[in-house]
Design a protein around this motif. Sequence first.
Motif, PDB file in Angstrom:
ATOM      1  N   TRP A 121     122.947  43.724  26.001  1.00 40.12           N
ATOM      2  CA  TRP A 121     121.114  43.242  25.023  1.00 40.12           C
ATOM      3  C   TRP A 121     120.724  42.829  25.196  1.00 40.12           C
ATOM      4  O   TRP A 121     119.746  42.088  24.649  1.00 40.12           O
ATOM      5  CB  TRP A 121     122.118  43.325  23.886  1.00 40.12           C
ATOM      6  N   GLU A 125     117.982  44.834  19.348  1.00 43.93           N
ATOM      7  CA  GLU A 125     119.235  45.304  18.275  1.00 43.93           C
ATOM      8  C   GLU A 125     118.241  45.712  17.125  1.00 43.93           C
ATOM      9  O   GLU A 125     118.708  46.753  16.203  1.00 43.93           O
ATOM     10  CB  GLU A 125     119.388  44.201  17.677  1.00 43.93           C
ATOM     11  N   LEU A 132     132.275  48.278  25.759  1.00 42.64           N
ATOM     12  CA  LEU A 132     132.225  48.642  24.533  1.00 42.64           C
ATOM     13  C   LEU A 132     130.958  49.629  23.800  1.00 42.64           C
ATOM     14  O   LEU A 132     129.905  49.585  24.687  1.00 42.64           O
ATOM     15  CB  LEU A 132     131.820  47.106  24.216  1.00 42.64           C
ATOM     16  N   TRP A 187     132.395  33.237  20.057  1.00 44.72           N
ATOM     17  CA  TRP A 187     133.253  34.937  21.371  1.00 44.72           C
ATOM     18  C   TRP A 187     131.713  35.155  22.470  1.00 44.72           C
ATOM     19  O   TRP A 187     132.460  36.021  23.135  1.00 44.72           O
ATOM     20  CB  TRP A 187     132.108  36.024  19.950  1.00 44.72           C
ATOM     21  N   HIS A 227     133.232  48.374  16.424  1.00 48.01           N
ATOM     22  CA  HIS A 227     133.277  49.196  18.089  1.00 48.01           C
ATOM     23  C   HIS A 227     134.403  49.780  17.772  1.00 48.01           C
ATOM     24  O   HIS A 227     135.372  49.778  17.119  1.00 48.01           O
ATOM     25  CB  HIS A 227     133.717  47.871  18.358  1.00 48.01           C
ATOM     26  N   HIS A 262     127.862  50.104  25.951  1.00 51.92           N
ATOM     27  CA  HIS A 262     127.592  48.306  26.265  1.00 51.92           C
ATOM     28  C   HIS A 262     127.728  47.587  27.512  1.00 51.92           C
ATOM     29  O   HIS A 262     129.304  48.159  27.764  1.00 51.92           O
ATOM     30  CB  HIS A 262     127.474  47.710  25.212  1.00 51.92           C
ATOM     31  N   TRP A 317     124.793  44.898  11.986  1.00 47.31           N
ATOM     32  CA  TRP A 317     124.540  43.544  12.856  1.00 47.31           C
ATOM     33  C   TRP A 317     123.334  43.446  13.029  1.00 47.31           C
ATOM     34  O   TRP A 317     122.404  42.179  14.397  1.00 47.31           O
ATOM     35  CB  TRP A 317     125.135  42.433  13.195  1.00 47.31           C
ATOM     36  N   TRP A 318     122.433  44.317  14.028  1.00 52.11           N
ATOM     37  CA  TRP A 318     121.053  44.792  14.203  1.00 52.11           C
ATOM     38  C   TRP A 318     120.080  43.964  13.327  1.00 52.11           C
ATOM     39  O   TRP A 318     118.925  44.729  12.433  1.00 52.11           O
ATOM     40  CB  TRP A 318     121.305  45.853  14.520  1.00 52.11           C
ATOM     41  N   ASP A 346     129.226  50.646  20.413  1.00 52.53           N
ATOM     42  CA  ASP A 346     129.092  50.753  18.576  1.00 52.53           C
ATOM     43  C   ASP A 346     128.915  51.935  17.880  1.00 52.53           C
ATOM     44  O   ASP A 346     128.433  53.412  19.010  1.00 52.53           O
ATOM     45  CB  ASP A 346     127.315  49.395  18.151  1.00 52.53           C
ATOM     46  N   GLY A 399     124.771  37.333  16.335  1.00 58.00           N
ATOM     47  CA  GLY A 399     125.506  38.219  16.796  1.00 58.00           C
ATOM     48  C   GLY A 399     126.973  38.391  17.026  1.00 58.00           C
ATOM     49  O   GLY A 399     127.675  37.626  16.216  1.00 58.00           O
ATOM     50  N   ALA A 400     127.164  39.502  17.830  1.00 63.44           N
ATOM     51  CA  ALA A 400     128.151  40.854  17.532  1.00 63.44           C
ATOM     52  C   ALA A 400     128.823  40.544  16.453  1.00 63.44           C
ATOM     53  O   ALA A 400     130.447  40.476  16.148  1.00 63.44           O
ATOM     54  CB  ALA A 400     129.248  39.907  19.009  1.00 63.44           C
ATOM     55  N   LYS A 459     117.379  49.688  22.887  1.00 61.98           N
ATOM     56  CA  LYS A 459     118.517  48.516  22.695  1.00 61.98           C
ATOM     57  C   LYS A 459     119.813  48.030  24.074  1.00 61.98           C
ATOM     58  O   LYS A 459     120.065  46.921  24.187  1.00 61.98           O
ATOM     59  CB  LYS A 459     119.841  49.669  21.836  1.00 61.98           C
ATOM     60  N   GLN A 477     128.464  49.670  11.104  1.00 60.97           N
ATOM     61  CA  GLN A 477     128.852  49.710  12.560  1.00 60.97           C
ATOM     62  C   GLN A 477     130.290  48.637  12.780  1.00 60.97           C
ATOM     63  O   GLN A 477     130.539  48.133  12.427  1.00 60.97           O
ATOM     64  CB  GLN A 477     127.384  48.547  12.831  1.00 60.97           C
TER      65      GLN A 477
HETATM   66  C1  GAL Z   1     127.900  43.568  19.876  1.00 59.87           C
HETATM   67  C2  GAL Z   1     127.430  44.725  19.752  1.00 59.87           C
HETATM   68  C3  GAL Z   1     125.774  45.217  20.151  1.00 59.87           C
HETATM   69  C4  GAL Z   1     125.193  43.894  20.579  1.00 59.87           C
HETATM   70  C5  GAL Z   1     125.802  42.503  20.112  1.00 59.87           C
HETATM   71  C6  GAL Z   1     125.676  41.287  20.163  1.00 59.87           C
HETATM   72  O1  GAL Z   1     129.433  43.124  19.699  1.00 59.87           O
HETATM   73  O2  GAL Z   1     128.324  45.741  19.901  1.00 59.87           O
HETATM   74  O3  GAL Z   1     125.333  45.922  20.163  1.00 59.87           O
HETATM   75  O4  GAL Z   1     124.310  43.898  18.870  1.00 59.87           O
HETATM   76  O5  GAL Z   1     126.986  42.376  19.605  1.00 59.87           O
HETATM   77  O6  GAL Z   1     124.876  41.116  19.052  1.00 59.87           O
END
Ligand code: GAL
Length: 416
Positions: A280, A49, A300, A203, A102, A154, A43-44, A302, A77-78, A336, A100
Amino acid sequence: MRCTYMRFARRVLAAAAVALLAVSGCGSIGKDPGAAEVEVFTWWADGGEKAGLDALVSRFTADCPGQQFENAAVAGGAGVNAKQRLLTRIQRNDPPDTFQVHAGAELDDYIAAGRLQDLTADYDAWGLRQVLPPGLLEGLTVNGKIYSVPANIHRANVVWVNTRVLAEAGITGTPRTLDALLRDLATLRGAGIEAPLAVGRDWTQLMLLEAVLISHLGAESFTRLFTGATDWNSGEVTEALGDYAALLDYSNADRDSRDWPEAERLLVEGRAAFHVMGDWAAPGLDHFTFPGNDGVFQWLADSFVLPTGAANPDGTRCWLRTVASAEGQREFNVRKGSIPARTDVAGTGFSGYQLAAMRDWKSDIPVPSCAHGSACSQDWQNAVNTALGTFSIARYKDIASLREALAAAAAQYIKG
Ligand code: GAL
């Protein structure tokens, strides 16, 4: 079977289109018709990202001749949009070559469902056991096997700050307690900043709630919320929910419609003073550890996997090896905002924030994140997000109902 065929057909058609463009002299779209593709699902899609992903792709292109990157990123995001799309593809037996995910509970779900290939032999061949922290390795190991390669670590429990807005309201110090933070928010509102705490959708609200829970419960008791050893119906959780409601009251009313970059924009534009977000967030902003979270690193990671039925396992292994490499992790993480999962990456090129995070990661107490899958499963996270969404839009903030919904989710999803 049908989907595998469809995927094959899609690739043949794509290769034919590239060949046609090359013949017609329009071939400058960066694709090599002779190379095999590795479809990478993340989701980057924007900002830092995307910059991090791009750096990884450059490394992969150099390290893996004959292979080329196919970008299957889904913005949000997320992974708010990506995760649903991924699930649909996996259920159709049409997985990307890698995706990707977690590290932690979120990954365990895929392992339990038999969707991932065992990478234990690759870990040994690539010497990864010697360069990853033992705690992380332990978290990645399920029944003696390892199924994913972490790209980073992260930190979630960070407050990002607009110091100009604070200074204009006469605030110079850093709040060390939740009460002090609430006092600063009241001062800011008194100074005309109506919504001094920038908050985004579900989230991101969970991230705020988790930080408040850490303050009230401490690292150990917080972590036990996700094993069943800490009671969600306790007085401490109730008090934390009260503070959470008070904080939400200082946030923007349109929070449920903002992804994290749009919430962050409120901070950058000076319409808010504080934003709780992972690292991030945009580099260059001032920051502090969430009040009451000192010495606690909410982590967390990735990671990338080799799904069962991946079309190009050799190419994917080369992608995973790049993700795992010291140079890949350096180039990726510098952009990142996170820090390398490996312990042997030199600090060259990292920001002051990142160097401090590397030190904290070694010395602080690690706690996992539910919003980002290290503490709880995807279904559990969805249930919590739904409860928080209901709470967010309710005119009357009924703390007892929120607590009951959170306790019910824990009871449903804690593994026996
Ligand atoms: C998290 C992910 C991060 C960043 C964040 C915001 O879940 O681990 O790398 O992408 O979302 O999108």
